[in-house]
Motif scaffolding. Structure first.
Motif, short mmCIF file in Angstrom:
data_model
loop_
_atom_site.label_atom_id
_atom_site.label_comp_id
_atom_site.label_asym_id
_atom_site.label_seq_id
_atom_site.Cartn_x
_atom_site.Cartn_y
_atom_site.Cartn_z
N GLU A 39 0.84 -1.21 0.00
CA GLU A 39 0.00 0.00 0.00
C GLU A 39 0.86 1.25 0.00
OE1 GLU A 39 -3.76 1.95 2.51
OE2 GLU A 39 -2.74 0.14 3.26
N ALA A 40 1.96 1.20 0.74
CA ALA A 40 2.89 2.33 0.77
C ALA A 40 3.50 2.58 -0.61
CB ALA A 40 3.99 2.07 1.80
N MET A 41 3.89 1.50 -1.32
CA MET A 41 4.48 1.65 -2.65
C MET A 41 3.49 2.28 -3.62
SD MET A 41 6.42 -2.06 -2.66
CE MET A 41 6.78 -2.11 -4.38
N SER A 42 2.22 1.90 -3.50
CA SER A 42 1.19 2.47 -4.36
C SER A 42 1.05 3.98 -4.12
CB SER A 42 -0.15 1.77 -4.10
OG SER A 42 -1.18 2.35 -4.87
N ILE A 43 1.08 4.39 -2.86
CA ILE A 43 0.98 5.82 -2.53
C ILE A 43 2.22 6.56 -3.03
CG2 ILE A 43 0.93 7.48 -0.63
CD1 ILE A 43 -0.78 5.45 0.93
N LEU A 44 3.41 5.98 -2.82
CA LEU A 44 4.66 6.64 -3.23
C LEU A 44 4.73 6.82 -4.75
CD1 LEU A 44 7.07 4.77 -0.79
CD2 LEU A 44 6.73 7.26 -0.88
N GLU A 45 4.10 5.92 -5.49
CA GLU A 45 4.10 6.05 -6.94
C GLU A 45 3.15 7.13 -7.44
OE1 GLU A 45 3.21 1.99 -8.02
OE2 GLU A 45 5.28 1.63 -8.66
N SER A 46 2.15 7.45 -6.66
CA SER A 46 1.13 8.41 -7.11
C SER A 46 1.19 9.75 -6.39
CB SER A 46 -0.26 7.81 -6.93
OG SER A 46 -0.51 7.50 -5.56
N GLU A 47 1.89 9.82 -5.26
CA GLU A 47 1.93 11.06 -4.47
C GLU A 47 3.39 11.49 -4.25
OE1 GLU A 47 -0.68 12.70 -3.36
OE2 GLU A 47 -2.32 11.28 -3.66
N ALA A 48 3.57 12.78 -4.10
CA ALA A 48 4.89 13.31 -3.76
C ALA A 48 5.02 13.30 -2.23
CB ALA A 48 5.06 14.72 -4.30
N ILE A 49 5.81 12.40 -1.70
CA ILE A 49 5.97 12.24 -0.25
C ILE A 49 7.35 12.77 0.16
CG2 ILE A 49 6.06 10.59 1.66
CD1 ILE A 49 3.29 10.90 0.35
N ASP A 50 7.36 13.66 1.15
CA ASP A 50 8.61 14.24 1.62
C ASP A 50 9.25 13.42 2.74
OD1 ASP A 50 8.46 16.63 -0.07
OD2 ASP A 50 6.73 17.14 1.18
N LEU A 51 8.42 12.89 3.67
CA LEU A 51 8.95 12.18 4.83
C LEU A 51 8.17 10.88 5.01
CD1 LEU A 51 10.79 12.13 7.36
CD2 LEU A 51 8.96 13.36 8.58
N LEU A 52 8.91 9.78 5.23
CA LEU A 52 8.31 8.46 5.46
C LEU A 52 8.73 7.95 6.84
CD1 LEU A 52 6.90 5.82 4.26
CD2 LEU A 52 9.23 5.09 3.71
N ILE A 53 7.75 7.58 7.66
CA ILE A 53 8.02 6.92 8.95
C ILE A 53 7.47 5.50 8.82
CG2 ILE A 53 7.61 6.92 11.43
CD1 ILE A 53 7.27 9.95 11.28
N CYS A 54 8.35 4.51 8.95
CA CYS A 54 7.96 3.15 8.59
C CYS A 54 8.49 2.12 9.59
CB CYS A 54 8.50 2.85 7.18
SG CYS A 54 8.12 1.20 6.60
N ASP A 55 7.66 1.14 9.91
CA ASP A 55 8.06 0.00 10.74
C ASP A 55 8.88 -0.97 9.89
OD1 ASP A 55 8.30 -1.74 12.83
OD2 ASP A 55 6.31 -2.64 12.52
N ILE A 56 9.84 -1.69 10.53
CA ILE A 56 10.61 -2.69 9.79
C ILE A 56 9.81 -3.97 9.63
CG2 ILE A 56 12.57 -4.28 9.95
CD1 ILE A 56 14.31 -2.08 10.84
#
Length: 537
Positions: A39-56
């Protein structure tokens, strides 16, 4: 403003990070949420994201795999990785993959906010650096493109003495422009004297051809030499040559003279241009203006011959016949009576005699003014306004008319021929001429004829006929032809079923799109729409 994407498979963790920190204080205006890597990859491909906070630790694809995917896709997003395990291996992978920071879960929100602020500042500086780099590249390219114009402007200012001749400043300017010359180095100036073109040229065409001549000079005169070719503020064309120190003055003059000779022959063959080259002695930057003045004076003194190479070391002495003048009373009688052939022969005899003498420019100027006075005298006696025969600038061409003996001869013959034509036309009723021209145009509307064809039919100079037609009809020849053709086209569209293309060809337009465009511009609608409107009424 910035955007934030929070990724964790635990909904409470995502909501906690999104809702528990005053993100607006970091200028974050958009917060997006994802609950797995896909889901994150889908958003990153369609939106300009400046900061990502992500669990491993996430099912199917981990946060590190997401970070690796982002790195492979060269995304400009700063990343903060969260994990419940304090493994050094994780931290090292985060750093290797370009992540900004690595925090243990559950994170302290104040600490997370501080790290997020640092990540956004890093992103800002990175983008600012990239912008400046791109801007520098852009303006460096513009500088390179503009450099030839800047060099030409520099030499123009030096020749016209519009610069401060300070050695240190001048050397800095030469270095900035990449010129292999200094304030004290010798420079050879070559005047490219354009004498005559083969055939008549418009002002625009002459500018284009002069540009071609300067390009040819760069290739031929500067072949194997360092230098520049430019046009000064007065329209005079020059080549500047920066001699090498190891070349002797004699060898340099011989080389430049040889290449100038080749240049003169090439321009005559390729462009139909007669020109001569005037070569100065080597001078420093401070002496260029004086050298240019001496070259121009030498050019004025050479009026008997064309297509030659001259050097300042062989200047023309001020001797020769300075009192040669035609018998103006004989010329005026022939001019007034319209005896063009006899006057032409008299002009040719006079200039043939002048060609056997050493003649200077002041003699040419005297002849120019004498012929001008003769034309005005005859026009006044005939009670004829001179502007009805000659364009405003035609009789005020002393600079170009006295460049050479040949140029003056051409100007005299052209001026008296045009004057005789104008005097003859004064005796014809203007309306009769106009009606005859109209009949010719109406009889040939379906043909591709020119203004010259119409003028030849009524035995008039084309320019004179145009002025006469405009004065009598209050409309130009071309406007009249267009109007008659379009009126005919309208009648055909109204009364026949001919196709538009056939109509266009019938009224004299072989190019159908041009006819359609012209019809719409003049009538207001396309031919098809015009026919449709007429049929519907």
């Amino acid at each position: 403003m910035y955007s934030l994407l929070v990724v964790d498979d635990a909904v409470y963790a995502v909501d906690g990070i999104a809702d528990s920190i005053a993100w607006e204080e970091l200028q974050i205006s958009r917060i997006l949420k994802a609950y797995d890597a896909f889901e994150a990859m889908s958003i990153l491909e369609s939106e300009a994201i400046d900061l990502l906070i992500c669990d491993i630790e996430m099912p199917e694809k981990s946060g590190l795999e997401l970070l690796e995917w982002m790195t492979g896709n060269k995304m400009e997003t700063e990343t903060i990785i969260l994990t419940g395990h304090a493994h050094f291996q994780y931290a090292r992978q985060v750093i290797q993959l370009g992540g900004h920071s690595y925090l243990l879960k559950p994170p302290d929100y104040d600490e997370l906010k501080g790290i997020a602020g640092a990540a956004l500042e890093k992103l800002r500086k990175k983008r600012e650096s990239k912008f400046h780099g791109e801007a520098y590249g852009k303006y460096a390219g513009l500088w390179e493109n503009q450099l030839p114009l800047l060099v030409e402007r520099l030499w123009q200012d030096i020749l016209s003495e519009r610069v401060l001749f300070d050695e240190s400043r001048m050397n800095d300017t030469f270095a900035q422009y990449g010129l292999p010359v200094s304030y004290s180095d010798p420079i050879v100036l070559v005047l490219l004297s354009l004498e005559q073109w083969r055939g008549e040229l418009t002002s625009r065409d002459e500018q284009i051809m002069e540009f071609a001549v300067r390009n040819a000079a760069s290739e031929v005169i500067l072949n194997g030499l360092q230098g520049a070719v430019m046009q000064d503020g007065n329209g005079d064309n020059y080549a500047l040559i920066y001699p090498r120190s190891e070349t002797s003055p004699e060898a340099l003059e011989q080389l430049i003279s040889t290449q100038c000779r080749t240049f003169i022959d090439s321009c005559y063959e390729l462009f139909g241009c007669q020109l001569s080259c005037y070569i100065s002695s080597p001078v420093t930057v401070r002496g260029l203006s004086g050298a240019a003045k001496r070259l121009l004076q030498q050019e004025r003194n050479h009026v008997n011959s064309n297509r030659e190479v001259y050097s300042l070391s062989h200047e023309v002495p001020r001797t020769g016949n300075t009192h040669m003048e035609p018998v103006y009373s004989d010329w005026e009688m022939l001019f007034e009576r319209g005896r063009a052939e006899e006057l032409g022969e008299a002009v040719d005899r006079f200039f043939a005699e002048m060609g056997r003498e050493v003649v200077h420019v002041d003699v040419l100027e005297a002849v120019y003014h004498g012929v001008l006075r003769m034309i005005y005298n005859v026009m006044h006696k005939k009670n004829m306004m001179i502007r009805r025969v000659y364009d405003a600038e035609e009789l005020l061409e002393i600079s170009s008319a006295t460049r050479s003996l040949q140029a003056l001869r051409q100007w005299v013959k052209g001026s008296v021929s045009k004057g005789i034509t104008g005097l003859k036309e004064q005796s014809k009723p203007s309306l009769e001429v106009i009606e005859k021209a109209k009949r010719y145009m109406m009889d040939h509307l379906s043909e591709d004829f020119t203004r010259e064809d119409v003028a030849n039919h009524v035995y008039l100079n084309a320019a004179y006929l145009s002025r006469l037609f405009k004065r009598e009809e209050q409309i130009s020849l071309s406007e009249y032809i267009i109007g008659q053709r379009l009126n005919w086209a309208k009648r055909l569209l109204e009364t026949t079923e001919m196709k538009v293309g056939h109509v266009a060809e019938t009224v004299g337009y072989s190019h159908i799109p041009h006819f359609t465009s012209l019809f719409k511009k003049q009538i207001g609608v396309s031919p098809q729409q015009y026919r449709k409107e007429v049929k519907s009424t």
